[in-house]
Enzyme design. Structure first.
Site, PDB file in Angstrom:
ATOM      1  N   HIS A  62       0.853  -1.189   0.000  1.00 28.83           N
ATOM      2  CA  HIS A  62       0.000   0.000   0.000  1.00 28.83           C
ATOM      3  C   HIS A  62       0.890   1.240   0.000  1.00 28.83           C
ATOM      4  CE1 HIS A  62       1.145  -0.480   4.200  1.00 28.83           C
ATOM      5  NE2 HIS A  62       1.036   0.836   4.254  1.00 28.83           N
ATOM      6  N   HIS A  75       5.644   5.741  -1.019  1.00 29.45           N
ATOM      7  CA  HIS A  75       6.400   4.510  -1.285  1.00 29.45           C
ATOM      8  C   HIS A  75       5.568   3.308  -0.859  1.00 29.45           C
ATOM      9  CE1 HIS A  75       7.157   5.286   2.969  1.00 29.45           C
ATOM     10  NE2 HIS A  75       7.370   3.987   3.085  1.00 29.45           N
TER      11      HIS A  75
END
Length: 188
Positions: A44, A130
């Site tokens: 995620h 990220h």
């Protein structure tokens, strides 16, 4: 509530993107040992980390995030690099990043501000989008991001996807996968 239970809002990744990242990890895992490789269902992009969230604040944040994103549309993202956080030779985090996309920063600001309005104290660090894929490098020789990028072959292939939802996740320490979706709001 268990004090080891935490909650966070994140950009939801499509299954095919999770599979793409997982295939890359399978290519690099043996040559670049990390203590923990995340389960592909746990991939995620964190937008706001809430920590141990009381029910009333959690409910309010869900309502405010849903309102903040009610007019937001889905948007394209492209995975384009692998990087690390921490020491260059013995990094703490291995991650996959996306090409810069202002819409992602807008969505993050909307979610972050809604959580502040709900009453959460949030980390004030600059947002660095990220996808964490592994934690704590445990190799015997110093880590080389250049070698890893060459082995992963990201330069010769890319992966684009549509960001179309934001999810509130709950952590389950010690489980695999570790994150459970509690609430998801779609982007138009």
């Amino acid at each position: 509530m268990n004090s080891n239970t935490h909650f966070f809002f994140a950009l939801t990744l499509p299954d095919e993107t999770k599979e793409y990242i997982y295939e890359i990890t399978e290519q690099i895992r043996t040559e670049f040992p990390f203590k923990k490789w995340l389960h592909k269902e746990d991939y995620h992009i964190t937008l706001a980390f809430l920590g141990n969230a009381p029910d009333d604040l959690k409910k309010k944040s869900i309502q405010l995030v849903e309102e903040a994103l009610s007019e937001e549309g889905s948007f394209p993202l492209t995975l384009f690099q692998i990087g690390t956080f921490g020491s260059k030779d013995f990094p703490k985090i291995l991650w996959s990043g996306t090409a810069v996309q202002e819409r992602l920063f807008e969505i993050q600001r909307n979610v972050y501000n809604a959580c502040l309005e709900a009453g959460f104290s949030l980390d004030k660090k600059l947002f660095k989008p990220h996808i964490t894929i592994a934690r704590k490098y445990i190799g015997e020789r110093p880590f080389s991001i250049e070698e890893l990028q060459e082995k992963a072959g990201l330069a010769s292939r890319g992966h684009s996807f549509t960001a179309s939802a934001v999810t509130l996740y709950q952590t389950h320490i010690g489980s695999s996968p570790s994150y459970e979706a509690i609430f998801t709001t779609p982007l138009k």
